[in-house]
Design a protein around this motif. Structure first.
Motif, mmCIF file in Angstrom:
data_model
loop_
_atom_site.group_PDB
_atom_site.id
_atom_site.type_symbol
_atom_site.label_atom_id
_atom_site.label_comp_id
_atom_site.label_asym_id
_atom_site.label_seq_id
_atom_site.Cartn_x
_atom_site.Cartn_y
_atom_site.Cartn_z
ATOM 1 N N LEU A 132 26.082 26.567 105.802
ATOM 2 C CA LEU A 132 26.425 25.150 105.837
ATOM 3 C C LEU A 132 25.268 24.218 105.470
ATOM 4 C CD1 LEU A 132 28.828 24.988 108.919
ATOM 5 C CD2 LEU A 132 29.386 24.455 106.540
ATOM 6 N N PRO A 133 24.040 24.447 105.950
ATOM 7 C CA PRO A 133 22.957 23.538 105.536
ATOM 8 C C PRO A 133 22.783 23.490 104.024
ATOM 9 C CG PRO A 133 22.285 24.804 107.455
ATOM 10 C CD PRO A 133 23.589 25.386 106.987
ATOM 11 N N ARG A 134 22.847 24.663 103.372
ATOM 12 C CA ARG A 134 22.698 24.669 101.910
ATOM 13 C C ARG A 134 23.892 23.996 101.241
ATOM 14 N NH1 ARG A 134 20.285 29.631 98.650
ATOM 15 N NH2 ARG A 134 18.531 28.684 99.745
ATOM 16 N N ALA A 135 25.104 24.282 101.720
ATOM 17 C CA ALA A 135 26.301 23.660 101.142
ATOM 18 C C ALA A 135 26.261 22.147 101.325
ATOM 19 C CB ALA A 135 27.554 24.242 101.790
ATOM 20 N N ASN A 136 25.875 21.688 102.519
ATOM 21 C CA ASN A 136 25.789 20.242 102.756
ATOM 22 C C ASN A 136 24.729 19.593 101.879
ATOM 23 O OD1 ASN A 136 27.743 19.383 104.714
ATOM 24 N ND2 ASN A 136 26.699 20.641 106.228
ATOM 25 N N ALA A 137 23.611 20.285 101.674
ATOM 26 C CA ALA A 137 22.566 19.728 100.806
ATOM 27 C C ALA A 137 23.099 19.522 99.391
ATOM 28 C CB ALA A 137 21.352 20.658 100.781
ATOM 29 N N ARG A 138 23.831 20.514 98.866
ATOM 30 C CA ARG A 138 24.402 20.378 97.521
ATOM 31 C C ARG A 138 25.460 19.277 97.495
ATOM 32 N NH1 ARG A 138 20.697 23.154 97.626
ATOM 33 N NH2 ARG A 138 20.289 25.171 96.631
ATOM 34 N N LEU A 139 26.295 19.267 98.533
ATOM 35 C CA LEU A 139 27.371 18.286 98.590
ATOM 36 C C LEU A 139 26.809 16.871 98.666
ATOM 37 C CD1 LEU A 139 30.486 18.301 98.692
ATOM 38 C CD2 LEU A 139 30.316 18.244 101.181
ATOM 39 N N LEU A 266 18.950 11.889 96.297
ATOM 40 C CA LEU A 266 19.070 13.151 95.571
ATOM 41 C C LEU A 266 17.897 14.058 95.902
ATOM 42 C CD1 LEU A 266 20.421 14.950 93.494
ATOM 43 C CD2 LEU A 266 19.227 13.690 91.695
ATOM 44 N N ALA A 267 16.688 13.490 95.873
ATOM 45 C CA ALA A 267 15.504 14.281 96.211
ATOM 46 C C ALA A 267 15.545 14.728 97.665
ATOM 47 C CB ALA A 267 14.243 13.462 95.938
ATOM 48 N N GLY A 268 15.966 13.831 98.558
ATOM 49 C CA GLY A 268 16.021 14.180 99.968
ATOM 50 C C GLY A 268 17.032 15.266 100.267
ATOM 51 N N SER A 269 18.180 15.226 99.617
ATOM 52 C CA SER A 269 19.202 16.253 99.824
ATOM 53 C C SER A 269 18.689 17.628 99.423
ATOM 54 C CB SER A 269 20.458 15.913 99.014
ATOM 55 O OG SER A 269 21.042 14.720 99.459
ATOM 56 N N LEU A 270 18.002 17.687 98.300
ATOM 57 C CA LEU A 270 17.511 18.966 97.796
ATOM 58 C C LEU A 270 16.294 19.457 98.569
ATOM 59 C CD1 LEU A 270 17.913 18.298 93.966
ATOM 60 C CD2 LEU A 270 19.457 19.547 95.495
ATOM 61 N N ALA A 271 15.545 18.528 99.182
ATOM 62 C CA ALA A 271 14.334 18.906 99.924
ATOM 63 C C ALA A 271 14.606 19.153 101.396
ATOM 64 C CB ALA A 271 13.276 17.810 99.780
ATOM 65 N N ALA A 272 15.809 18.837 101.883
ATOM 66 C CA ALA A 272 16.087 18.883 103.325
ATOM 67 C C ALA A 272 15.837 20.263 103.923
ATOM 68 C CB ALA A 272 17.519 18.431 103.589
ATOM 69 N N GLU A 273 16.301 21.320 103.262
ATOM 70 C CA GLU A 273 16.118 22.665 103.806
ATOM 71 C C GLU A 273 14.648 22.990 103.994
ATOM 72 O OE1 GLU A 273 19.015 26.175 102.956
ATOM 73 O OE2 GLU A 273 18.756 25.076 101.080
ATOM 74 N N LEU A 322 18.308 12.984 106.946
ATOM 75 C CA LEU A 322 18.991 12.746 108.212
ATOM 76 C C LEU A 322 20.431 13.254 108.164
ATOM 77 C CD1 LEU A 322 19.743 11.223 110.874
ATOM 78 C CD2 LEU A 322 19.874 9.144 109.500
ATOM 79 N N ASN A 323 21.149 12.934 107.104
ATOM 80 C CA ASN A 323 22.554 13.333 106.986
ATOM 81 C C ASN A 323 22.724 14.847 106.922
ATOM 82 O OD1 ASN A 323 23.855 10.851 107.122
ATOM 83 N ND2 ASN A 323 23.582 10.443 104.960
ATOM 84 N N VAL A 324 21.902 15.505 106.114
ATOM 85 C CA VAL A 324 22.021 16.956 105.975
ATOM 86 C C VAL A 324 21.789 17.633 107.320
ATOM 87 C CG1 VAL A 324 20.970 19.019 104.957
ATOM 88 C CG2 VAL A 324 21.442 17.029 103.528
ATOM 89 N N VAL A 325 20.762 17.210 108.038
ATOM 90 C CA VAL A 325 20.437 17.836 109.326
ATOM 91 C C VAL A 325 21.519 17.548 110.363
ATOM 92 C CG1 VAL A 325 18.786 17.925 111.233
ATOM 93 C CG2 VAL A 325 17.957 17.752 108.872
ATOM 94 N N ALA A 326 21.908 16.282 110.498
ATOM 95 C CA ALA A 326 22.838 15.889 111.563
ATOM 96 C C ALA A 326 24.232 16.469 111.347
ATOM 97 C CB ALA A 326 22.897 14.366 111.661
ATOM 98 N N ILE A 327 24.730 16.397 110.123
ATOM 99 C CA ILE A 327 26.102 16.864 109.880
ATOM 100 C C ILE A 327 26.186 18.385 109.925
ATOM 101 C CG2 ILE A 327 27.978 16.916 108.190
ATOM 102 C CD1 ILE A 327 27.234 14.074 107.436
ATOM 103 N N SER A 328 25.191 19.071 109.388
ATOM 104 C CA SER A 328 25.188 20.538 109.471
ATOM 105 C C SER A 328 25.165 20.981 110.920
ATOM 106 C CB SER A 328 23.972 21.107 108.726
ATOM 107 O OG SER A 328 24.024 20.811 107.354
ATOM 108 N N LEU A 329 24.361 20.313 111.742
ATOM 109 C CA LEU A 329 24.285 20.664 113.156
ATOM 110 C C LEU A 329 25.635 20.455 113.839
ATOM 111 C CD1 LEU A 329 22.547 21.517 115.558
ATOM 112 C CD2 LEU A 329 21.937 19.109 115.865
#
Length: 406
Positions: A132-139, A266-273, A322-329
């Motif tokens: 899910l973290p990777r899928a959310n980052a792409r999404l 865009l950069a933040g989504s790809l760097a979140a992981e 923030l979004n990638v971390v919070a929603i994946s969790l």
């Protein structure tokens, strides 16, 4: 990690849908300021667009857990397309006033609740939880690029071409999203063990959120931040657009300015992981909230569009993390059968503050002025960081270990 064909089709559909969202939300105030320059009326459009998050979110979550989530998404986007097609027709006939814009905003906002609640609830049915973290980052990378980069940039050009075109294009994009989503095969209805009332379903979702200390704290943090950001977003067009405004931007340049958060997003989504691996989830959340406040702080200290654009890009980076971390969790710690209701209860707190923020923004802009509003909103947004006293890496790890199949 392989995410599967269904995910990539869902991703494409979400891209078209968010492109329509991003275009419409910028087109709406740009068309409205051609009718009125009254701050309260302009802020009222944001109130109308976001009010459904406050009053319809809980029943929407219960509906999402009762029926096929993909079918609901299809119906929601078809409805949004029909509403904008009707609005384009009214504009062509020269019968579209500010009252009609309010009505359309309410309808689009209501459909958006169903679509977004389904989208966040459907993803764990398409992708394994450990992915899910990777899928959310792409999404999020696609959604934010479409919603905040391409959409606002297109909006300025579309308004210049005329209001009929400006409303017809997002309607067409929502229909394209419908066609792509039809290619996602399968049933996405969660099995129900017993028949229950809608009220009982809603109560179960609320209880889960209230008793989950981590999710409860996160919802409150995001709610405070959204209250502050909505207050400024509701009147930012008055601060930025027109020869009498503080920034003096044209419609086209304003649309381009609103794309800059998406560059950072865009950069933040790809760097979140990678950031989570290096900093931990709690510090990544703190980084996200802190950087996000630049969205509010920059106009308080400068009217230079280049400085504001740079600050917006940094803010976009933080908000994406923030979004990638919070929603994946949230997806990882919530059982599938409750995900729609927990998502809706969470977002009622987190997003239900937005119409209140829009009202607050219009009132404060009238009382203290636009620039002072940005300073007050920044101070308010920073108080969200107090939630990190509760949202720690230790508590996050404990919550993840406690997850059992639901």
């Amino acid at each position: 990690m392989h995410l599967g064909r269904a995910f990539w089709r869902l991703l494409a559909s979400s891209g078209f849908s968010n492109l329509a969202d991003g275009t419409f939300k910028v087109v709406l105030p740009l068309v409205a300021v051609q009718i009125t320059r009254e701050p309260a009326l302009i802020a009222g459009l944001v109130f109308a667009l976001t009010l459904p998050w406050l009053v319809l979110t809980l029943p929407a979550g219960a509906v999402v857990d009762r029926f096929d989530r993909r079918v609901i998404m299809l119906a929601a986007n078809t409805t949004r397309a029909a509403l904008l097609a009707a609005l384009a027709g009214a504009v062509a006939l020269d019968v579209a006033g500010i009252g009609l814009l309010y009505a359309i905003a309410l309808g689009v906002g209501a459909a958006e609740i169903l679509y977004d609640t389904c989208a966040h609830s459907l993803l764990p049915q398409v992708v394994a939880r450990d992915r899910l973290p990777r899928a959310n980052a792409r999404l999020f990378a696609v959604e934010l690029t479409a919603n905040e980069f391409l959409g606002p940039a297109a909006a300025g050009l579309l308004v210049a071409a005329g209001a009929v075109v400006a409303f017809t294009v997002p309607a067409a994009l929502w229909l394209v999203a419908v066609v792509v989503l039809l290619a996602v095969r399968g049933a996405f209805r969660v099995p129900r063990q017993q028949r229950t009332t809608l009220r009982a379903d809603i109560a179960e979702g609320i209880r889960f959120l209230v008793r989950h200390r981590l999710l409860r704290a996160l919802a409150a943090m995001v709610g405070v931040f959204n209250l502050a950001s909505s207050a400024t977003a509701a009147v930012f067009v008055l601060y930025a657009v027109g020869p009498g405004s503080a920034m003096g931007l044209t419609d086209r340049v304003f649309g381009l300015l609103l794309t800059t958060p998406a560059i950072g997003s865009l950069a933040g989504s790809l760097a979140a992981e990678r950031l989570v691996a290096r900093l931990g989830r709690a510090r990544a959340l703190g980084l996200g909230f802190t950087a996000g406040t630049l969205l509010l702080a920059a106009p308080a200290v400068t009217t230079d569009p280049y400085a504001v654009a740079a600050a917006f890009a940094v803010a976009g980076f933080g908000i994406a993390v923030l979004n990638v971390v919070a929603i994946s969790l949230r997806q990882q710690v919530t059982p599938d059968r409750l995900l729609g209701r927990v998502n809706s209860a969470y977002r009622m707190v987190a997003w239900g503050t937005m119409p209140l923020g829009a009202v607050l923004g219009g009132a404060l802009a009238h009382l203290v002025g636009l620039r002072a509003l940005f300073a007050v909103a920044t101070a308010l947004a920073l108080t969200a960081l107090l939630g990190l006293l509760t949202v720690t890496d230790r508590r996050i790890d404990e919550a993840l270990r406690a997850v059992s199949p639901g």
